[in-house]
Design an enzyme around this catalytic site. Structure first.
Site, PDB file in Angstrom:
ATOM      1  N   ASP A  86      -8.706   3.694  -2.280  1.00  0.00           N
ATOM      2  CA  ASP A  86      -9.665   4.274  -1.351  1.00  0.00           C
ATOM      3  C   ASP A  86     -10.964   4.744  -1.984  1.00  0.00           C
ATOM      4  O   ASP A  86     -11.169   5.939  -2.188  1.00  0.00           O
ATOM      5  CB  ASP A  86      -8.987   5.418  -0.600  1.00  0.00           C
TER       6      ASP A  86
ATOM      7  N   ASP B 244       0.865  -1.189   0.000  1.00  0.00           N
ATOM      8  CA  ASP B 244       0.000   0.000   0.000  1.00  0.00           C
ATOM      9  C   ASP B 244       0.900   1.238   0.000  1.00  0.00           C
ATOM     10  O   ASP B 244       2.127   1.121   0.140  1.00  0.00           O
ATOM     11  CB  ASP B 244      -0.854  -0.071   1.281  1.00  0.00           C
TER      12      ASP B 244
ATOM     13  N   GLU C  83       2.624   4.968  -4.003  1.00  0.00           N
ATOM     14  CA  GLU C  83       2.617   5.938  -5.132  1.00  0.00           C
ATOM     15  C   GLU C  83       3.972   6.618  -5.289  1.00  0.00           C
ATOM     16  O   GLU C  83       4.300   6.959  -6.429  1.00  0.00           O
ATOM     17  CB  GLU C  83       1.509   6.971  -4.904  1.00  0.00           C
TER      18      GLU C  83
END
Ligand code: MIG
Length: 731
Positions: free
Chosen positions: A450, A371, A374
């Protein structure tokens, strides 16, 4: 134009254009300022090939296409069989790394990876720069183009013709699909090279398959990961995880995978396990395994800055973290507060990172969830590392973060996968990622991050997943029930009905929201939810076979209708129906309070999965869909394996009895593949394949069975015919 190695080069007034073939159908157009083409990103696996072509001045003629280059501007025009124009540049600006192409005959633009958009993106614009969107805005919002994932690949389609364009540039890229100017499609990159691939169809299926041969196909996953996954941010103690496991079994909900989100760590330090809350971690995992569960834990890239913390100190000593332009280790912030970022660009760093997984995997963890990759950085207004931060590649060259940014997650998943391969040898690895780039399908499954518990996000998850599938990403899903906010019972049912048919099927919810496990709801909701989780398990072998098709040919398991009905324009904008393989069509309800819906049946004969009634296609029908019904239609000629699991437990054990449901009315064939569902023995031929065929008799079709290969124990196989008798007269 002249020959240059395996390809051709044109010298224009502002630089060089290199034309290289990767197959008859894949041509690369790479601009540079020398006789050498620019280097490719990590996304590209394939190597250029010799393709027979005739050179005629500024024209290149292959068996399939004619490519004409304007020797001054280096603009390209491609024509296909019969002289139809497939692609035509208006302007090429190598300085701006920008191409403008004529919008030709395209009636649909699809792909583009993970996007908040309707299936057809013609008339819209988008950009690619991986972002932890939720940090600033609510993601999955039509006004926020930022997404976790960047896949600069799109498909243009019309009846009889389709092409794909993959822009091989990892910097931020911008695409405009005839939004600004209805006559122009353009793409542009912030930096790097103008280097793109044109992929000719003519079918969408051909384009997707070629894109997979260029950037890689996913491996066949372990079968249990195609089951139901239960997660939450966070199961905070061993007792809590055990009670989740017990509840799943008690309520007879089939489930294979449980998740440990960030609370399992000590102080959010990666590769630690909280010594009290997860006391006897190994014992816990053992106990869960005995109950039939595998456990996936989260591992984020951010490493806590803390003296004495091994991962930090060792990485710092070896210079393994991303640096500032001044040569200092760059410090940002994620869950553990101050954090540094491993420089996964170097193979040495990836190897080191892979090694840290050993303890977790030795303890019995079976999958890793990446997770925040990015990567997220709470100290920056942009939510990620500044573009001028510095990575080092394997040759010691400095590369700016702006170039590596979109690749960062992919490099992390690659390292993670190496860890799994090394410490769980003999078992197909499972990695889940939030951020990705073109090619990431080789390393990990992807979930879309999300979202929220809203009907709109349920609705949009369908085109989002379909476009990801068209972008080479087969193993994808959205958090079922939605991540943010509270999920109502009705929404959970409708979302589970969709999720049960999407490749990656996980119920997950955010800290502080209403509990979202099925038993947190009234019994009617629990029962319907469970029924659809069971439906998924009945279709598990079918799904597994679809994933094998993806691994071999690139076709995504879930497909928009036009994938198989490219000549039917009425399918081009359907967002709320999809195909599972070729023969199963799902028509979910995605609005509250609805108990019926309009369904478009493409041409042919369709069986209603629930009522057994049959319908003639090529038209719309109104279909009853009370809360317990997800309308499903099976195309005549389909042979659909059903697993026999009723209760719960370990998908690895399913498939002992298979019933082949044969939907009469048209001839059909199905090739059933079976293996152990978990190891690599299939690569050594340890598998079985059986070909079933059915003739076109509507009442009593003959079913034939041919053993193609028998090298894995076969289950008991039954045949069930769904005929078109008088009672079920075709409407
Ligand atoms: O920003 O690890 O998308 O699935 O539960 C919160 C906690 C960080 C974001 C992920 C979400 C996960 C959560 N993470």
């Amino acid at each position: 134009m002249e020959r240059n190695g395996t390809g051709y080069t044109v010298r224009g007034s502002h630089g060089f254009l290199h034309i290289l073939f990767y197959s008859e159908k894949i041509v690369r157009f790479a601009y540079s300022d020398s006789l050498k083409p620019p280097s490719s990103t990590d996304a590209v696996l394939a190597e250029p090939l010799e393709v027979e072509a005739g050179l005629d001045n500024s024209k290149l003629v292959t068996g399939l296409m004619t490519i004409t280059v304007d020797e001054d501007s280096l603009a390209v025009k491609i024509t296909g069989p019969g002289g139809a124009v497939l692609s035509e540049d208006v302007t090429v600006d190598t300085g701006k790394r920008r191409v403008e192409k004529k919008k030709l005959w395209e009636l649909g633009i699809y792909g583009n990876g993970e996007k908040y958009s309707w299936i057809n993106q013609l008339g819209s614009a988008t950009f690619n720069y991986n972002s932890d969107v939720l940090f600033h805005h609510c993601i999955h919002n039509p006004l926020i183009p930022d997404m976790h994932t960047a896949i600069p690949f799109y498909i243009g389609a019309a009846p009889g013709c389709a092409y794909g364009i993959y822009f091989d540039n990892s910097y931020r890229t911008d695409f405009d699909f005839a939004k600004t100017d209805p006559g122009t499609i353009s793409f542009q990159a912030e930096d790097g090279s103008l280097d793109y691939y044109f992929i000719y169809g003519p079918s969408v299926d051909d384009v997707v398959s070629s894109y997979g041969s260029l950037t890689g196909r996913p491996d066949l996953p372990r079968k249990c990961f195609l089951g139901y996954h239960q997660s939450r941010y966070s199961y905070e103690t061993r007792e809590e995880v055990l009670s989740i496991a017990e509840n799943l079994r008690k309520h007879d909900i089939p489930c294979d995978v449980l998740y440990l989100d960030i609370a399992y760590m000590e102080g959010y330090k990666v590769f630690t396990v909280h010594p009290e809350r997860f006391k006897d971690f190994k014992g816990l995992l053992e106990q869960l395994r005995e109950m039939g569960f595998v456990v996936v834990v989260i591992v984020n890239p951010g490493v806590k800055v803390e003296t004495g913390y091994r991962v930090y100190e060792e990485g710092l000593d070896r210079g393994y973290f991303v640096k500032t332009p001044q040569g200092e280790t760059y410090q940002g912030e994620v869950w553990p507060k101050p954090a540094v970022y491993p420089d996964f660009l170097r193979s040495e760093v990836r190897k080191w990172w892979a090694g840290w997984h050993r303890e977790l995997l030795d303890a019995g963890v079976e999958g890793i969830w990446n997770d925040m990759n990015e990567p997220a950085d709470f100290t920056q207004e942009i939510g990620t590392l500044p573009g001028e931060m510095v990575h080092l590649d394997d040759h010691g060259n400095k590369r700016p973060h702006s170039e590596i940014h979109n690749l960062y997650a992919q490099l992390q998943t690659r390292a993670t996968r190496e860890g799994l391969e090394k410490y769980r040898p003999g078992q197909r690895p499972f990695v889940l990622t939030r951020a990705a780039f073109a090619g990431s399908q080789r390393y990990s499954a992807l979930w879309t991050g999300d979202n929220a518990s809203t009907w709109e996000h349920l609705e949009i998850s369908i085109p989002m997943m379909l476009n990801l599938g068209l972008s080479g990403y087969a193993f994808t899903g959205a958090d079922v029930g939605g991540y943010r906010g509270d999920c109502s019972g009705e929404l959970l049912v409708r979302w589970t009905q969709v999720g049960a048919l999407l490749p990656y099927f996980r119920n997950h919810s955010e800290l502080g929201t209403a509990r979202q496990e099925p038993w947190a709801y009234p019994s009617e909701i629990l029962e319907i939810t469970r029924d659809y989780i069971r439906l998924r398990y009945r279709l598990l072998t079918y799904y597994y076979n679809l994933m094998r098709e993806s691994a071999q040919k690139g076709a995504p398991p879930i497909r928009p209708l036009f994938y198989h009905y490219q000549d039917d324009l009425r399918t081009y904008n359907i967002n709320d129906q999809f195909l599972l393989g070729e023969g199963v069509m799902a028509c979910p309800v995605i609005r509250p309070g609805m108990d019926r819906r309009l369904v478009y049946l493409p041409g042919g004969l369709w069986h209603d999965y629930w009522s057994g009634k049959a319908y003639r296609g090529g038209r719309e029908i109104i279909c009853e869909a009370p809360l317990e019904i997800l309308p499903l239609f099976i195309k005549a000629g389909t042979i659909l394996p059903h697993d026999s699991i009723e209760g719960a437990v370990n998908a690895g054990q399913t498939g002992r009895v298979l019933t082949m449901h044969c939907y009469a009315g048209k001839e059909g064939a199905y090739r059933l593949y079976l293996d152990d569902g978990s190891s690599f023995a299939c690569r050594q031929d340890r598998y079985s394949e059986i070909e079933f065929t059915m003739d076109s008799d509507p009442l009593n079709p003959a079913i034939n069975k041919t053993m193609i290969k028998e090298n894995y124990p076969l289950p008991e196989i039954n045949i069930k015919i769904h005929s078109l008798d008088e009672e079920k007269a075709v409407e």
